[in-house]
Motif scaffolding. Sequence first.
Motif, short mmCIF file in Angstrom:
data_model
loop_
_atom_site.label_atom_id
_atom_site.label_comp_id
_atom_site.label_asym_id
_atom_site.label_seq_id
_atom_site.Cartn_x
_atom_site.Cartn_y
_atom_site.Cartn_z
N GLY A 14 -8.99 48.13 81.80
CA GLY A 14 -9.76 48.90 82.78
C GLY A 14 -11.06 49.42 82.19
N ARG A 38 -5.69 53.00 77.75
CA ARG A 38 -6.12 54.37 77.44
C ARG A 38 -5.67 55.33 78.54
NH1 ARG A 38 -12.21 53.93 75.63
NH2 ARG A 38 -12.21 52.55 77.41
N ALA A 47 -22.31 50.32 75.82
CA ALA A 47 -23.36 49.87 76.74
C ALA A 47 -23.96 51.05 77.50
CB ALA A 47 -22.79 48.86 77.73
N ILE A 172 -5.33 40.51 74.20
CA ILE A 172 -3.94 40.05 73.98
C ILE A 172 -3.68 38.81 74.83
CG2 ILE A 172 -3.06 41.73 75.66
CD1 ILE A 172 -0.42 41.66 74.58
N GLY A 301 -29.11 44.39 75.71
CA GLY A 301 -28.16 45.03 76.63
C GLY A 301 -27.54 44.06 77.61
C1 LIG Z 1 -23.57 49.72 70.22
C2 LIG Z 1 -23.34 48.87 71.44
C3 LIG Z 1 -24.25 48.93 72.47
C4 LIG Z 1 -24.07 48.12 73.59
N1 LIG Z 1 -25.01 48.18 74.58
C5 LIG Z 1 -24.89 47.37 75.65
C6 LIG Z 1 -25.80 47.47 76.73
O1 LIG Z 1 -26.71 48.30 76.74
N2 LIG Z 1 -25.64 46.64 77.80
C7 LIG Z 1 -24.61 45.74 77.84
O2 LIG Z 1 -24.53 44.97 78.82
N3 LIG Z 1 -23.68 45.67 76.86
C8 LIG Z 1 -23.78 46.46 75.77
N4 LIG Z 1 -22.82 46.46 74.81
C9 LIG Z 1 -21.61 45.63 74.98
C10 LIG Z 1 -20.60 46.33 75.91
O3 LIG Z 1 -20.22 47.58 75.37
C11 LIG Z 1 -19.36 45.45 76.14
O4 LIG Z 1 -19.80 44.15 76.45
C12 LIG Z 1 -18.50 46.00 77.27
O5 LIG Z 1 -17.83 47.18 76.89
C13 LIG Z 1 -17.45 44.96 77.68
O6 LIG Z 1 -16.68 45.48 78.74
P1 LIG Z 1 -15.20 44.96 78.96
O7 LIG Z 1 -14.67 45.70 80.13
O8 LIG Z 1 -15.18 43.48 78.97
O9 LIG Z 1 -14.43 45.35 77.63
P2 LIG Z 1 -14.10 46.82 77.07
O10 LIG Z 1 -15.17 47.77 77.42
O11 LIG Z 1 -13.76 46.62 75.63
O12 LIG Z 1 -12.82 47.23 77.90
C14 LIG Z 1 -11.57 46.60 77.67
C15 LIG Z 1 -10.50 47.58 78.13
O13 LIG Z 1 -9.23 46.95 78.03
C16 LIG Z 1 -8.29 47.90 77.53
N5 LIG Z 1 -7.20 47.13 76.92
C17 LIG Z 1 -7.25 46.37 75.80
N6 LIG Z 1 -6.04 45.79 75.57
C18 LIG Z 1 -5.23 46.20 76.57
C19 LIG Z 1 -3.86 45.95 76.89
N7 LIG Z 1 -3.11 45.15 76.11
N8 LIG Z 1 -3.34 46.52 77.99
C20 LIG Z 1 -4.09 47.34 78.80
N9 LIG Z 1 -5.39 47.63 78.53
C21 LIG Z 1 -5.95 47.05 77.44
C22 LIG Z 1 -9.10 48.73 76.54
O14 LIG Z 1 -8.53 50.01 76.32
C23 LIG Z 1 -10.45 48.83 77.24
O15 LIG Z 1 -10.57 49.97 78.05
C24 LIG Z 1 -22.95 47.26 73.69
C25 LIG Z 1 -22.00 47.24 72.66
C26 LIG Z 1 -22.20 48.03 71.55
C27 LIG Z 1 -21.18 47.97 70.45
#
Ligand SMILES: Cc1cc2nc3c(=O)[nH]c(=O)nc-3n(C[C@H](O)[C@H](O)[C@H](O)COP(=O)(O)OP(=O)(O)OC[C@H]3O[C@@H](n4cnc5c(N)ncnc54)[C@H](O)[C@@H]3O)c2cc1C
Length: 396
Positions: A14, A38, A47, A172, A301
């Motif tokens: 999420g 979480r 991001a 996973i 970003g």
């Molecule tokens: C310093 C930094 C700056 C960034 N700036 C940008 C930006 O400005 N713009 C941009 O587009 N991107 C940016 N990014 C990248 C961005 O943060 C990620 O691409 C984004 O968080 C991906 O979202 P997501 O939902 O795919 O994954 P995540 O945000 O990692 O979310 C995954 C979720 O899954 C949950 N989870 C994991 N395993 C399980 C499980 N087994 N069961 C249940 N829940 C689980 C986790 O707790 C987490 O909440 C940046 C990254 C960094 C490190």
Amino acid sequence: MTASPQFDVIVVGGGPVGTTTALKLAKRGMTVALFEKREASTLEHRASTFHPPTLEMLEELGLSQPLIEAGIIARSYQFRDATIGKIVELDFAVLDDDTAYPYRVQVEQSRLTAAAQQVIADEPNVTSTLGAEVIAIREDDEGFEVDVRGEGGEVTTATSTYLVAADGSRSIVREHYDIDFSGHTYPERYLVITTSLPLHEIHEDLAVVNYVADPENWHVLLRNPSGWRVLFPCDPALTTEQQTDPAYVVSQLRRVVPELDGYPVVHVTVYEVHRKVAQTFRKGNVFLVGDAAHVNNPLGGMGMNSGIHDGLLLAELLPGYANGEISSEALDDWAEKRRAVARHYVGEETEGNWNALRDTSEERRAAKRAEWEALGRDETARRQFLLTSSMLASVR
Ligand SMILES: Cc1cc2nc3c(=O)[nH]c(=O)nc-3n(C[C@H](O)[C@H](O)[C@H](O)COP(=O)(O)OP(=O)(O)OC[C@H]3O[C@@H](n4cnc5c(N)ncnc54)[C@H](O)[C@@H]3O)c2cc1C
């Protein structure tokens, strides 16, 4: 699995990608279980840039307005040189005819996740559970069975016809299906400092977003609601403790503002940065979206934005596929196109930004400065450049 599945779709994770994908699937009539390990949403210093196509896509979910209200609107951004200062300021007004959102919104990604969870609370088609970690996955002809460990350690099982992996870079689901996730890790880690210093008052010519080139001292300055964020590459020879040591952090801030007595630091993190893309984004009825499918450096970003595009474009197709109105080839096409965007668009744009900021050749640096200056003079070239950097070209 004996009974028919409880949900059309289980979304694992999420974060920004999982919450928005779950919400859109639900609004398109699918029943969705969303599991997030979480227990509560916390302010994440990751991001913070929302690009125009993302704001367009979030509009139908009622999520672009809350971001605009909570965030800082960046109507332009700058390329700078650490020694010379501003090279060019690129104004998004040139995209006025291309999008209803000719700007970036700067706001932490956790604001989106929290706003999406709020909308989900009133959405009858989604069952969203926090503090719920997916720990095992089984698949048979009927669909998927996942084991979920709750806050108290109890394990329950949920079943579905489709499975969406939005569980981040250590997915996973991706691991369970043994999907290759190779690529490379960047040589230096990134130090991300949030400071309450009013950098826009100290350096009055700064834009909300500024990329500063220098062979040794390149950095990024972004203004967010929680303060100015300064991103530096760290010396790889240092340990994490040394990289986050207050004296080291202040020594880095001194590169931006040399002459202060105190440097108020709100938050510090060090990130390892990778460029990796999953071998496939689809395996039968399993779909990989967001960081579960691709990771890249944050310069530009694009990681979260492209992840949101993966999920929301998938949600355009999956309900039709479930009803028999859309072919399996359309989903393969989605998977291939999104993988191509991750590899060739996001991967190369962000790596190009990294190379441009840190280049050590004075000749190439001068050529890059001339290129940036020319964008300031040539409106047609500027529009083309901004269509790419704002990610509009990746979804049109
Ligand atoms: C310093 C930094 C700056 C960034 N700036 C940008 C930006 O400005 N713009 C941009 O587009 N991107 C940016 N990014 C990248 C961005 O943060 C990620 O691409 C984004 O968080 C991906 O979202 P997501 O939902 O795919 O994954 P995540 O945000 O990692 O979310 C995954 C979720 O899954 C949950 N989870 C994991 N395993 C399980 C499980 N087994 N069961 C249940 N829940 C689980 C986790 O707790 C987490 O909440 C940046 C990254 C960094 C490190």
